[in-house]
Design a protein around this motif. Structure first.
Motif, PDB file in Angstrom:
ATOM      1  N   GLN A  26       0.729  -1.581  -0.406  1.00 31.16           N
ATOM      2  CA  GLN A  26       0.192  -0.264   0.166  1.00 31.16           C
ATOM      3  C   GLN A  26       0.767   1.455   0.136  1.00 31.16           C
ATOM      4  O   GLN A  26       0.767   2.400  -0.744  1.00 31.16           O
ATOM      5  N   THR A  27       2.282   1.093   0.330  1.00 31.98           N
ATOM      6  CA  THR A  27       3.344   2.160   0.756  1.00 31.98           C
ATOM      7  C   THR A  27       4.137   2.285  -0.560  1.00 31.98           C
ATOM      8  O   THR A  27       3.664   3.905  -0.630  1.00 31.98           O
ATOM      9  N   LYS A  35       0.865   9.946  -3.766  1.00 31.05           N
ATOM     10  CA  LYS A  35      -0.379  10.828  -2.855  1.00 31.05           C
ATOM     11  C   LYS A  35       0.534  11.060  -1.367  1.00 31.05           C
ATOM     12  O   LYS A  35      -0.011  11.379   0.034  1.00 31.05           O
ATOM     13  N   ALA A  36       1.388   9.807  -1.416  1.00 30.01           N
ATOM     14  CA  ALA A  36       1.831   9.499   0.141  1.00 30.01           C
ATOM     15  C   ALA A  36       2.877  11.203   0.288  1.00 30.01           C
ATOM     16  O   ALA A  36       3.603  11.413  -0.658  1.00 30.01           O
ATOM     17  N   GLN A  37       2.119  11.828   1.441  1.00 31.31           N
ATOM     18  CA  GLN A  37       3.040  13.063   1.764  1.00 31.31           C
ATOM     19  C   GLN A  37       4.587  13.110   2.519  1.00 31.31           C
ATOM     20  O   GLN A  37       5.627  13.218   2.861  1.00 31.31           O
ATOM     21  N   MET A  38       4.715  11.681   3.289  1.00 35.04           N
ATOM     22  CA  MET A  38       5.593  11.424   4.024  1.00 35.04           C
ATOM     23  C   MET A  38       5.614   9.154   4.298  1.00 35.04           C
ATOM     24  O   MET A  38       4.247   8.899   4.398  1.00 35.04           O
ATOM     25  N   ILE A  39       6.449   8.844   4.456  1.00 27.50           N
ATOM     26  CA  ILE A  39       6.438   7.385   5.099  1.00 27.50           C
ATOM     27  C   ILE A  39       6.754   6.881   6.269  1.00 27.50           C
ATOM     28  O   ILE A  39       8.395   7.661   6.581  1.00 27.50           O
ATOM     29  N   VAL A  40       7.022   6.209   7.172  1.00 28.50           N
ATOM     30  CA  VAL A  40       7.951   5.034   8.373  1.00 28.50           C
ATOM     31  C   VAL A  40       7.575   3.616   7.911  1.00 28.50           C
ATOM     32  O   VAL A  40       6.581   3.213   7.996  1.00 28.50           O
ATOM     33  N   VAL A  41       8.855   3.565   8.078  1.00 27.91           N
ATOM     34  CA  VAL A  41       8.990   2.355   8.048  1.00 27.91           C
ATOM     35  C   VAL A  41       9.695   2.174   9.221  1.00 27.91           C
ATOM     36  O   VAL A  41      10.673   2.305  10.437  1.00 27.91           O
ATOM     37  N   SER A  42       9.678   0.573   9.718  1.00 28.74           N
ATOM     38  CA  SER A  42       9.887   0.198  10.507  1.00 28.74           C
ATOM     39  C   SER A  42      12.030   0.175  10.548  1.00 28.74           C
ATOM     40  O   SER A  42      12.241   0.023   9.414  1.00 28.74           O
ATOM     41  N   ALA A  43      12.499  -0.193  11.727  1.00 26.81           N
ATOM     42  CA  ALA A  43      13.814  -0.650  11.390  1.00 26.81           C
ATOM     43  C   ALA A  43      14.535  -2.019  10.551  1.00 26.81           C
ATOM     44  O   ALA A  43      15.028  -2.003   9.933  1.00 26.81           O
ATOM     45  N   VAL A  58      10.815  10.115   4.640  1.00 32.01           N
ATOM     46  CA  VAL A  58      11.170   9.004   4.833  1.00 32.01           C
ATOM     47  C   VAL A  58      11.499   9.601   6.421  1.00 32.01           C
ATOM     48  O   VAL A  58      12.838   9.057   6.517  1.00 32.01           O
ATOM     49  N   HIS A  59      10.583   8.514   7.567  1.00 27.19           N
ATOM     50  CA  HIS A  59      10.852   8.528   9.081  1.00 27.19           C
ATOM     51  C   HIS A  59      11.143   6.545   9.143  1.00 27.19           C
ATOM     52  O   HIS A  59      10.701   6.181   9.144  1.00 27.19           O
ATOM     53  N   VAL A  60      12.693   6.450  10.092  1.00 22.29           N
ATOM     54  CA  VAL A  60      13.287   5.124  10.087  1.00 22.29           C
ATOM     55  C   VAL A  60      12.849   5.351  11.501  1.00 22.29           C
ATOM     56  O   VAL A  60      13.274   5.595  12.692  1.00 22.29           O
ATOM     57  N   TYR A  61      11.442   4.811  11.614  1.00 20.22           N
ATOM     58  CA  TYR A  61      11.303   4.594  13.244  1.00 20.22           C
ATOM     59  C   TYR A  61      11.754   3.878  14.115  1.00 20.22           C
ATOM     60  O   TYR A  61      12.988   2.263  13.585  1.00 20.22           O
ATOM     61  N   SER A  62      12.638   3.856  15.094  1.00 23.30           N
ATOM     62  CA  SER A  62      14.182   3.059  16.000  1.00 23.30           C
ATOM     63  C   SER A  62      13.212   1.472  15.967  1.00 23.30           C
ATOM     64  O   SER A  62      14.506   0.323  16.217  1.00 23.30           O
ATOM     65  N   GLY A  63      11.984   1.388  16.482  1.00 24.86           N
ATOM     66  CA  GLY A  63      11.244  -0.101  16.791  1.00 24.86           C
ATOM     67  C   GLY A  63      11.159  -1.300  15.449  1.00 24.86           C
ATOM     68  O   GLY A  63      11.240  -0.545  14.017  1.00 24.86           O
ATOM     69  N   GLY A  73      -1.425   0.971  17.221  1.00 24.64           N
ATOM     70  CA  GLY A  73      -2.753   0.506  17.016  1.00 24.64           C
ATOM     71  C   GLY A  73      -3.510  -0.493  16.489  1.00 24.64           C
ATOM     72  O   GLY A  73      -4.764  -1.384  16.149  1.00 24.64           O
ATOM     73  N   LYS A  74      -2.638  -1.216  15.735  1.00 25.58           N
ATOM     74  CA  LYS A  74      -2.656  -2.146  14.983  1.00 25.58           C
ATOM     75  C   LYS A  74      -2.562  -3.887  15.597  1.00 25.58           C
ATOM     76  O   LYS A  74      -1.317  -3.650  15.714  1.00 25.58           O
ATOM     77  N   PRO A  75      -3.736  -4.937  15.682  1.00 22.88           N
ATOM     78  CA  PRO A  75      -2.804  -6.044  15.432  1.00 22.88           C
ATOM     79  C   PRO A  75      -2.016  -7.137  15.240  1.00 22.88           C
ATOM     80  O   PRO A  75      -1.947  -8.178  15.357  1.00 22.88           O
ATOM     81  N   PHE A  76      -1.546  -6.508  14.330  1.00 27.43           N
ATOM     82  CA  PHE A  76      -0.433  -7.087  13.507  1.00 27.43           C
ATOM     83  C   PHE A  76       0.607  -6.168  13.045  1.00 27.43           C
ATOM     84  O   PHE A  76       0.727  -4.859  13.080  1.00 27.43           O
ATOM     85  N   SER A  77       1.822  -7.360  12.694  1.00 26.83           N
ATOM     86  CA  SER A  77       2.698  -5.674  12.540  1.00 26.83           C
ATOM     87  C   SER A  77       2.702  -5.395  11.340  1.00 26.83           C
ATOM     88  O   SER A  77       2.407  -5.619  10.095  1.00 26.83           O
ATOM     89  N   VAL A  78       3.303  -3.869  11.368  1.00 22.11           N
ATOM     90  CA  VAL A  78       3.394  -3.019  10.345  1.00 22.11           C
ATOM     91  C   VAL A  78       5.373  -2.726  10.271  1.00 22.11           C
ATOM     92  O   VAL A  78       5.659  -1.711  10.913  1.00 22.11           O
ATOM     93  N   SER A  79       6.177  -2.812   8.874  1.00 14.17           N
ATOM     94  CA  SER A  79       6.711  -2.814   8.606  1.00 14.17           C
ATOM     95  C   SER A  79       6.669  -1.055   7.802  1.00 14.17           C
ATOM     96  O   SER A  79       7.911  -0.346   7.807  1.00 14.17           O
ATOM     97  N   ALA A  80       5.768  -1.056   7.382  1.00 15.27           N
ATOM     98  CA  ALA A  80       6.005   0.138   6.449  1.00 15.27           C
ATOM     99  C   ALA A  80       4.681   1.460   6.249  1.00 15.27           C
ATOM    100  O   ALA A  80       3.290  -0.259   6.241  1.00 15.27           O
ATOM    101  N   LEU A  81       4.247   2.254   6.371  1.00 15.20           N
ATOM    102  CA  LEU A  81       3.169   3.472   6.365  1.00 15.20           C
ATOM    103  C   LEU A  81       3.355   4.286   5.386  1.00 15.20           C
ATOM    104  O   LEU A  81       4.871   4.564   6.025  1.00 15.20           O
ATOM    105  N   ALA A  82       1.926   4.364   5.196  1.00 11.45           N
ATOM    106  CA  ALA A  82       2.462   5.992   4.200  1.00 11.45           C
ATOM    107  C   ALA A  82       1.340   6.761   4.835  1.00 11.45           C
ATOM    108  O   ALA A  82       0.041   6.874   5.161  1.00 11.45           O
ATOM    109  N   ILE A  83       1.434   8.657   4.906  1.00 13.32           N
ATOM    110  CA  ILE A  83       1.129   9.464   5.559  1.00 13.32           C
ATOM    111  C   ILE A  83       0.701   9.774   4.648  1.00 13.32           C
ATOM    112  O   ILE A  83       1.421  11.029   3.359  1.00 13.32           O
ATOM    113  N   ILE A  84      -1.011   9.975   4.040  1.00 13.25           N
ATOM    114  CA  ILE A  84      -1.348  10.560   3.189  1.00 13.25           C
ATOM    115  C   ILE A  84      -1.945  11.738   3.358  1.00 13.25           C
ATOM    116  O   ILE A  84      -1.618  12.673   2.394  1.00 13.25           O
TER     117      ILE A  84
END
Length: 94
Positions: A26-27, A35-43, A58-63, A73-84
């Motif tokens: 999706q990202t 559409k993506a203004q920014m993306i956040v990816v896991s370490a 791109v913001h690399v999340y430390s976790g 707040g998701k019941p699953f792992s998220v490796s990447a997300l896009a801020i639309i």
């Protein structure tokens, strides 16, 4: 104030008041569509293309992806997300 508190608040605000796409596929689609203004990816994001993306901020999340999923707040792992749409959050200032 630590970066963790800032990103968790900013992410929650973006998720609750804006539009966020979750997942690598999706990202990538959001970036290609412009559409993506920014993306956040896991370490531990497995997509090198997203981590080294030059088209959007791109913001690399430390976790890891499990921690990022929990933060969102998701019941699953998220490796990447896009801020639309950032909504009321200040996430784009990260």
């Amino acid at each position: 104030m630590s970066e963790e508190i800032d990103i968790s608040k900013a992410l929650k605000a973006a998720i609750n008041t804006g539009k966020v796409e979750f997942g690598i596929d999706q990202t990538e689609k959001a970036i290609k569509a412009g559409k993506a203004q920014m993306i956040v990816v896991s370490a531990n994001c497995p997509s090198a293309a997203l981590v080294s993306n030059k088209d959007v901020k791109v913001h690399v999340y430390s976790g890891n992806n499990m921690e990022l999923g929990a933060l969102c707040g998701k019941p699953f792992s998220v490796s990447a997300l896009a801020i639309i749409d950032k909504g009321t959050s200040n996430i784009l200032t990260l």
